[in-house]
Design a protein around this motif. Structure first.
Motif, PDB file in Angstrom:
ATOM      1  N   ARG A 330       0.816  -1.211   0.000  1.00 19.45           N
ATOM      2  CA  ARG A 330       0.000   0.000   0.000  1.00 19.45           C
ATOM      3  C   ARG A 330       0.851   1.263   0.000  1.00 19.45           C
ATOM      4  NH1 ARG A 330      -4.550  -2.119   4.371  1.00 19.45           N
ATOM      5  NH2 ARG A 330      -5.741  -3.385   2.886  1.00 19.45           N
ATOM      6  N   GLN A 331       2.088   1.136   0.469  1.00 22.79           N
ATOM      7  CA  GLN A 331       2.985   2.279   0.457  1.00 22.79           C
ATOM      8  C   GLN A 331       3.497   2.584  -0.948  1.00 22.79           C
ATOM      9  OE1 GLN A 331       6.898   1.683   2.203  1.00 22.79           O
ATOM     10  NE2 GLN A 331       6.759   3.648   3.289  1.00 22.79           N
ATOM     11  N   GLY A 332       3.735   1.532  -1.754  1.00 24.60           N
ATOM     12  CA  GLY A 332       4.286   1.808  -3.083  1.00 24.60           C
ATOM     13  C   GLY A 332       4.267   0.642  -4.028  1.00 24.60           C
ATOM     14  N   TYR A 389      11.861   5.360   1.268  1.00 34.26           N
ATOM     15  CA  TYR A 389      10.674   4.795   1.906  1.00 34.26           C
ATOM     16  C   TYR A 389      10.827   4.874   3.422  1.00 34.26           C
ATOM     17  CZ  TYR A 389       9.575   2.886  -2.708  1.00 34.26           C
ATOM     18  OH  TYR A 389       9.277   2.745  -4.046  1.00 34.26           O
ATOM     19  N   GLY A 404       4.251   6.200   5.846  1.00 32.79           N
ATOM     20  CA  GLY A 404       4.461   7.415   5.075  1.00 32.79           C
ATOM     21  C   GLY A 404       4.425   7.180   3.576  1.00 32.79           C
ATOM     22  N   THR A 405       4.817   8.235   2.859  1.00 37.14           N
ATOM     23  CA  THR A 405       4.756   8.240   1.401  1.00 37.14           C
ATOM     24  C   THR A 405       6.162   8.282   0.817  1.00 37.14           C
ATOM     25  OG1 THR A 405       2.675   9.452   1.509  1.00 37.14           O
ATOM     26  CG2 THR A 405       3.837   9.457  -0.600  1.00 37.14           C
ATOM     27  N   ASP A 407       9.389   9.224  -1.379  1.00 46.30           N
ATOM     28  CA  ASP A 407       9.770  10.531  -1.914  1.00 46.30           C
ATOM     29  C   ASP A 407      11.188  10.431  -2.446  1.00 46.30           C
ATOM     30  OD1 ASP A 407      10.450  13.339  -2.258  1.00 46.30           O
ATOM     31  OD2 ASP A 407       8.777  13.793  -0.926  1.00 46.30           O
ATOM     32  N   ALA A 413      10.638  12.413   2.531  1.00 46.24           N
ATOM     33  CA  ALA A 413      10.130  11.133   3.008  1.00 46.24           C
ATOM     34  C   ALA A 413      10.060  11.102   4.508  1.00 46.24           C
ATOM     35  CB  ALA A 413      11.025  10.009   2.489  1.00 46.24           C
ATOM     36  N   ALA A 416       7.125  13.251   5.714  1.00 50.21           N
ATOM     37  CA  ALA A 416       5.856  12.524   5.572  1.00 50.21           C
ATOM     38  C   ALA A 416       5.714  11.467   6.641  1.00 50.21           C
ATOM     39  CB  ALA A 416       5.771  11.906   4.190  1.00 50.21           C
TER      40      ALA A 416
END
Length: 420
Positions: A330-332, A389, A404-405, A407, A413, A416
Motif C-alpha cells: 500500500r505504500q508503493g 521509503y 508514510g509516502t 519521496d 520522506a 511525511a
C-alpha cells in the motif's frame, strides 16, 4: 361386410376406455389445478354455474374429500359424493365426445410434429393441439346430473365432482382425452403408427425423388479469398461485477469467491483493453500480498482475518509477515515490497548525499547499513527506483513497519513519516 374386430383388441380397447381413480386426499390451501387445461376445465364449470353459493359449497366438499372414487368413460365422469345425509349421492358430469373426423384431425396434427408427440408423452398438452378438435370444454359443455333433491345447476355435489376432476386432469391430460372418447393406449398406438408411416414416406421420397444438389469436394476445398472478419465488439468501460455468493455450510468462503471473481474480471478487462497482463510477472507471494492489500480492513474484521490467514498459509508465511507486506504494498506497490524484503548496496551518489541533507534539516543522526538509514525508532530505505521509503519501530525493537509516502528527497520522506 365390415370385418369384425378381434376379441383381444376389443377387450383391450374396452379396458383402455374405462379408468377408475381412488378417492383423492383432502386439499388444503392449494388450487385445484395448475395446468392451463385443468384451469380451463374449472373455468368452464364456473362460467356455466347459475348459483355461486352452490359452487362455494362444492369447493368445500371437494377440499374436505367428500368425493369417492371417480370413474371416467367416454363422455362421462361418475362418482359418489357424500352430503348431509348418510347415503352418498350418485353424481355424473356428461360432455360431448369427439367424432372420428375430429380425432383424425387431432392425431394427424400431433403426428406431424415430433415436439407435439414428446409433449403428450410428457403429460403436457400444447395449446395448438387443444384448439384443433375443441378438446377443452366450453361454457354449457358440461352437463351435471345428481341423485340429490337439489335442482341447482350444478348442485354442490356435481360441483365437488368437477373440482376433483380438475385435479385428475392436472396430473394426466389423457383423462381429458378419455372423456372425449379415446383411451391413452389407443391414442399412443395411433400416433406411433402415423409417425412410422410418415417416416417411411419421407425415406421413400428421399430415395426416389430429385437428388439433393451437391458440390464437388475440389470446388468446396479450393483456395479462395475469405471475407474479412467482422470488427470485434467494443470492450466495456468497466469490468463486470460478480454475482452475490451466499453463505452456505460446506461451500467455499463467499468472500474468497467474490475476491477471485472480481480479480479475474479486472484482470481480463485490463488484458482486453491494453493487450498486457499487469499480473503475469508476479510471484505467488507477490500476488497474495496484492490480493490482501486490495481488500479493505487491514485484517481487522473477521472476514479479512480469515483471508489473511488463508493467504499466509498458502504462501508459507505468517499472518504478521503478510500484514507487514500489505503495508509495504500500500505504500508503493511491487517496488515498495522489494524495498521491504531485499536489502542491497546502492552505488555512490544519492544515498551518500542523504545523511548530510538530513543533518542540515535538523533531523537526528542516522546510522547507515546497506540501503538503510536508521535511528532507534525511525528508518529510511533507499529503493532501486530512486525513492526513499519511511519505516517506524518501537525504540530499539528492530520491528520495522512501512509508513508514510515514498519521496525522491530523503527529507521529504522523513517529513511525511513524521506527519509534519
Amino acid at each position: 361386410m365390415t370385418p369384425r374386430t378381434p376379441a383381444r383388441f376389443a377387450d383391450s380397447r374396452h379396458e383402455d376406455r374405462r379408468r377408475t381413480f381412488p378417492a383423492l386426499q383432502p386439499l388444503e390451501g392449494e388450487d385445484f389445478a395448475s395446468s392451463w387445461w385443468g384451469n380451463a376445465w374449472v373455468e368452464a364449470l364456473e362460467d356455466t354455474a347459475l348459483d355461486r353459493a352452490r359452487l362455494t359449497r362444492g369447493r368445500a366438499y371437494a377440499r374436505r374429500g367428500h368425493v369417492d372414487a371417480i370413474t371416467v368413460t367416454p363422455g362421462r365422469v361418475m362418482a359418489y359424493v357424500h352430503g348431509t345425509r348418510p347415503r352418498p349421492y350418485r353424481t355424473e358430469i356428461r360432455l360431448r365426445t369427439l367424432t372420428d373426423g375430429d380425432w383424425d384431425d387431432f392425431l394427424a396434427t400431433a403426428a406431424a410434429r415430433p415436439d407435439h408427440i414428446a409433449a403428450l408423452l410428457d403429460k403436457d398438452v400444447p395449446h395448438a393441439l387443444a384448439s384443433v378438435a375443441d378438446l377443452l370444454p366450453t361454457p354449457g359443455d358440461l352437463i351435471p346430473d345428481c341423485s340429490c333433491p337439489d335442482d341447482g345447476y350444478p348442485c354442490k355435489h356435481a360441483a365437488a365432482l368437477c373440482y376433483q376432476t380438475a385435479r385428475l386432469l392436472d396430473e394426466d391430460p389423457f383423462v381429458l382425452f378419455l372423456m372425449r372418447g379415446r383411451g391413452e393406449r389407443e391414442i399412443l398406438a395411433d400416433l406411433s403408427h402415423r409417425n412410422a408411416t410418415r417416416s417411411a414416406a419421407e425415406r421413400t421420397g428421399a430415395a426416389s425423388g430429385t437428388p439433393v444438389p451437391t458440390v464437388p469436394a475440389s470446388e468446396a476445398l479450393a483456395a479462395r479469398p475469405l471475407p474479412p472478419l467482422p470488427p470485434p465488439f467494443a470492450p466495456p468501460a468497466h469490468p463486470g461485477r460478480p454475482p452475490a455468493y451466499p453463505q452456505t455450510p460446506g461451500a467455499p468462503d463467499p468472500l474468497a469467491l467474490d475476491l477471485l471473481a472480481t480479480e479475474a474480471a479486472a484482470r481480463a478487462h485490463t488484458l482486453l483493453t491494453t493487450g498486457t497482463d499487469p499480473l503475469a510477472q508476479l510471484t505467488q507471494w507477490q500476488d497474495a500480498v496484492r490480493l490482501a492489500a486490495a481488500h479493505p480492513g487491514s485484517g481487522l474484521t473477521a472476514s479479512t482475518r480469515a483471508l489473511y490467514r488463508d493467504l499466509a498459509v498458502a504462501t508459507a508465511h505468517t499472518p504478521t509477515d503478510l500484514a507487514r507486506a500489505v503495508a509495504a504494498w500500500r505504500q508503493g506497490g511491487q517496488a515498495a515490497l522489494a524495498v521491504l524484503e531485499e536489502p542491497w548496496d546502492p552505488p555512490a551518489g544519492p544515498f551518500d548525499r542523504a545523511r548530510p541533507a538530513l543533518i542540515a534539516a535538523d533531523f537526528p543522526h542516522f546510522r547507515p547499513w546497506r540501503n538503510h538509514l536508521s535511528t532507534r525508532s525511525l528508518q529510511l530505505r533507499f529503493g532501486r527506483d530512486g525513492l526513499w521509503y519511511g519505516y517506524e519501530s518501537d525504540p530499539d525493537r528492530q520491528d520495522w513497519w512501512p509508513r508514510g509516502t515514498p519521496d525522491a528527497d530523503p527529507v521529504g520522506a522523513l517529513t511525511a513519516l513524521l506527519g509534519r
